[in-house]
Design an enzyme around this catalytic site. Structure first.
Site, PDB file in Angstrom:
ATOM      1  N   CYS A 160       0.817  -1.220   0.000  1.00 52.24           N
ATOM      2  CA  CYS A 160       0.000   0.000   0.000  1.00 52.24           C
ATOM      3  C   CYS A 160       0.848   1.266   0.000  1.00 52.24           C
ATOM      4  O   CYS A 160       0.332   2.357  -0.247  1.00 52.24           O
ATOM      5  CB  CYS A 160      -0.950   0.000   1.192  1.00 52.24           C
ATOM      6  N   HIS A 177      -3.214   7.044   3.283  1.00 53.81           N
ATOM      7  CA  HIS A 177      -3.638   5.756   2.725  1.00 53.81           C
ATOM      8  C   HIS A 177      -5.033   5.435   3.256  1.00 53.81           C
ATOM      9  O   HIS A 177      -5.305   5.575   4.447  1.00 53.81           O
ATOM     10  CB  HIS A 177      -2.635   4.676   3.130  1.00 53.81           C
ATOM     11  N   ASN A 233      -9.959  -0.286   0.707  1.00 56.61           N
ATOM     12  CA  ASN A 233      -8.497  -0.177   0.607  1.00 56.61           C
ATOM     13  C   ASN A 233      -8.056  -0.727  -0.744  1.00 56.61           C
ATOM     14  O   ASN A 233      -8.164  -1.923  -0.991  1.00 56.61           O
ATOM     15  CB  ASN A 233      -7.876  -0.963   1.768  1.00 56.61           C
TER      16      ASN A 233
HETATM   17  N1  COA Z   1     -17.885  -8.780  10.350  1.00 55.53           N
HETATM   18  C1  COA Z   1     -18.287  -9.083  11.581  1.00 55.53           C
HETATM   19  N2  COA Z   1     -17.446  -9.444  12.574  1.00 55.53           N
HETATM   20  C2  COA Z   1     -16.147  -9.459  12.262  1.00 55.53           C
HETATM   21  C3  COA Z   1     -15.649  -9.149  11.005  1.00 55.53           C
HETATM   22  C4  COA Z   1     -16.578  -8.808  10.011  1.00 55.53           C
HETATM   23  N3  COA Z   1     -16.216  -8.473   8.767  1.00 55.53           N
HETATM   24  N4  COA Z   1     -14.306  -9.259  11.009  1.00 55.53           N
HETATM   25  C5  COA Z   1     -13.960  -9.618  12.247  1.00 55.53           C
HETATM   26  N5  COA Z   1     -15.073  -9.764  13.005  1.00 55.53           N
HETATM   27  C6  COA Z   1     -15.171 -10.157  14.398  1.00 55.53           C
HETATM   28  C7  COA Z   1     -13.958 -10.937  14.882  1.00 55.53           C
HETATM   29  O1  COA Z   1     -14.069 -12.292  14.527  1.00 55.53           O
HETATM   30  C8  COA Z   1     -14.029 -10.692  16.355  1.00 55.53           C
HETATM   31  O2  COA Z   1     -14.971 -11.574  16.906  1.00 55.53           O
HETATM   32  P1  COA Z   1     -14.669 -12.291  18.301  1.00 55.53           P
HETATM   33  O3  COA Z   1     -14.550 -11.169  19.291  1.00 55.53           O
HETATM   34  O4  COA Z   1     -15.861 -13.155  18.485  1.00 55.53           O
HETATM   35  O5  COA Z   1     -13.385 -13.035  18.127  1.00 55.53           O
HETATM   36  C9  COA Z   1     -14.598  -9.279  16.462  1.00 55.53           C
HETATM   37  O6  COA Z   1     -15.202  -8.997  15.200  1.00 55.53           O
HETATM   38  C10 COA Z   1     -13.562  -8.231  16.738  1.00 55.53           C
HETATM   39  O7  COA Z   1     -12.487  -8.483  15.874  1.00 55.53           O
HETATM   40  P2  COA Z   1     -11.204  -7.593  15.925  1.00 55.53           P
HETATM   41  O8  COA Z   1     -10.178  -8.180  15.009  1.00 55.53           O
HETATM   42  O9  COA Z   1     -10.842  -7.350  17.351  1.00 55.53           O
HETATM   43  O10 COA Z   1     -11.769  -6.247  15.295  1.00 55.53           O
HETATM   44  P3  COA Z   1     -11.021  -4.898  15.102  1.00 55.53           P
HETATM   45  O11 COA Z   1     -11.718  -3.844  15.846  1.00 55.53           O
HETATM   46  O12 COA Z   1      -9.536  -5.027  15.318  1.00 55.53           O
HETATM   47  O13 COA Z   1     -11.240  -4.623  13.565  1.00 55.53           O
HETATM   48  C11 COA Z   1     -10.055  -4.743  11.501  1.00 55.53           C
HETATM   49  C12 COA Z   1     -10.706  -5.530  12.607  1.00 55.53           C
HETATM   50  C13 COA Z   1      -9.459  -5.706  10.487  1.00 55.53           C
HETATM   51  C14 COA Z   1     -11.105  -3.876  10.826  1.00 55.53           C
HETATM   52  C15 COA Z   1      -8.946  -3.831  12.119  1.00 55.53           C
HETATM   53  O14 COA Z   1      -8.104  -4.592  12.950  1.00 55.53           O
HETATM   54  C16 COA Z   1      -8.106  -3.166  11.070  1.00 55.53           C
HETATM   55  O15 COA Z   1      -8.584  -2.346  10.294  1.00 55.53           O
HETATM   56  N6  COA Z   1      -6.799  -3.451  11.051  1.00 55.53           N
HETATM   57  C17 COA Z   1      -5.914  -2.860  10.056  1.00 55.53           C
HETATM   58  C18 COA Z   1      -6.078  -3.613   8.765  1.00 55.53           C
HETATM   59  C19 COA Z   1      -5.536  -2.868   7.611  1.00 55.53           C
HETATM   60  O16 COA Z   1      -5.672  -1.688   7.471  1.00 55.53           O
HETATM   61  N7  COA Z   1      -4.902  -3.624   6.702  1.00 55.53           N
HETATM   62  C20 COA Z   1      -4.391  -3.101   5.502  1.00 55.53           C
HETATM   63  C21 COA Z   1      -3.073  -2.486   5.734  1.00 55.53           C
HETATM   64  S1  COA Z   1      -2.514  -1.656   4.306  1.00 55.53           S
END
Ligand code: COA
Length: 325
Positions: free
Chosen positions: A116, A252, A282
């Site tokens: 990215c 980004h 993204n």
């Molecule tokens: N829909 C519903 N629930 C979801 C889900 C979705 N699409 N994706 C994850 N969950 C659930 C998980 O399974 C978890 O459930 P659990 O508590 O029963 O285990 C819960 O939601 C919380 O998950 P968590 O990973 O703690 O959520 P989060 O607040 O960290 O958000 C992301 C997840 C991926 C959105 C976040 O971590 C993120 O944006 N990270 C950066 C990713 C990124 O930008 N990547 C590209 C880099 S260039």
């Protein structure tokens, strides 16, 4: 007489017409529109049609950037394309775009993979090559067809990404003051496993690996905020300017909450940030150039203004650039 500084002369963008909404995704995996919007800010993303490739998207964005710069394909002698989803393992997708656009033989064409942060890596390399005086005009493109490397059964990744392309033409500045002022690129050592696409591994038979994005979202989130804040501060200190002198920040477009956190840490108002992730998700290397093009066409970036670009991505790479428009 000293040669003029290198500036961005034109921008372009192109996204597939097919829109994939959160509601549609919720019919495929266990998720909901509300969860996706509240955790990421994303409402919809674009996905390529069957047969529509990274080179197709890149060529359309680049043609628009050329027209916007008032240049012809024959004026380009350097083409750098940032992508993690090339059409082929070789040759570089940049070579395919060269042929599509009619950029003459003799131009230097190559791809960069910095995920990215790829567009900013390409921008820095092009800036350096043009500043050397050995090249005149560069096309820097960020283009992705991420829909082909998503696990559509993994709700933790498939809701985040989209397809698209953006491009910028670089060359000698035409207006006093317009210039790329600074650029910094970095990589956090030892973080390669946090976000990756396993394969192609040439030691495995194709059936043994799946080329899909795997990610440890929480760890990436934390590092992303710190990395973008650090590089923004580094550039401001290096250029001896304060945050309130920046007219527009183009981050980004990964997650609204990441952008909120950076705004808070840098103590900058959120309305100074250009955000379009709600409509594209993204798009990796395409994210910054699509946003830059939209910011420019919407009048958010005006001649004379100071623009800060910041990105992070798999690697984990990160970087930033300061541009006087
Ligand atoms: N829909 C519903 N629930 C979801 C889900 C979705 N699409 N994706 C994850 N969950 C659930 C998980 O399974 C978890 O459930 P659990 O508590 O029963 O285990 C819960 O939601 C919380 O998950 P968590 O990973 O703690 O959520 P989060 O607040 O960290 O958000 C992301 C997840 C991926 C959105 C976040 O971590 C993120 O944006 N990270 C950066 C990713 C990124 O930008 N990547 C590209 C880099 S260039």
């Amino acid at each position: 007489m000293a040669s003029p500084p290198i500036a961005i002369l034109g921008t372009g963008a192109h996204a597939p017409s097919r829109i994939l909404t959160n509601e549609e995704l919720a019919q495929r995996v266990d998720t909901s529109h509300e969860w996706i919007v509240s955790r990421t800010g994303i409402r919809e993303r674009r996905v390529a049609e069957p047969g529509q490739t990274t080179a197709d998207l890149a060529s359309a964005a680049a043609a628009e950037a050329l027209a916007n710069a008032g240049l012809a394909p024959a004026d380009i002698d350097l083409l750098i394309l940032a992508t993690v989803t090339p059409d082929l393992d070789m040759p570089a997708t940049a070579c395919l775009v060269q042929q599509r656009l009619g950029i003459p033989s003799g131009a230097a064409c190559f791809d960069v993979n910095a995920a990215c942060t790829g567009f900013l890596y390409g921008l820095d390399v092009a800036w350096s090559m043009l500043s050397s005086g050995r090249y005149r005009h560069a096309l820097v493109i960020g283009a992705e067809r991420l829909s082909s490397v998503l696990d559509w059964e993994d709700r933790t990744t498939c809701v985040l990404f989209g397809d698209g392309a953006g491009a910028a033409v670089l060359g000698p500045a035409r207006r006093p003051g317009a210039a790329i002022l600074a650029s910094r690129l970095h990589t956090v050592a030892g973080t390669s496993d946090l976000l990756h696409i396993p394969g192609p591994s040439y030691s495995l038979e194709p059936a043994e690996h799946r080329r899909v994005i795997r990610m440890k979202g929480k760890e990436v989130f934390k590092l992303a905020v710190r990395a973008m804040e650090d590089v923004a501060r580094e550039l401001l200190e290096q250029q001896r300017i304060s945050g309130d002198q920046i007219d527009c920040i183009i981050p980004h477009q990964a997650n609204q909450r990441i952008i909120d956190a950076i705004a808070q840490y840098l103590q900058l108002p959120l309305d100074r940030f250009f955000i379009n992730l709600d409509r594209y998700g993204n798009t990796s290397a395409a994210s910054i150039p699509i946003a830059l093009h939209e910011a420019r066409t919407q009048g958010r970036v005006q001649p004379g203004q100071l623009v800060l670009l910041v990105a992070f991505g798999a690697g984990l790479t990160y970087g930033g650039a300061l541009v006087r428009w």
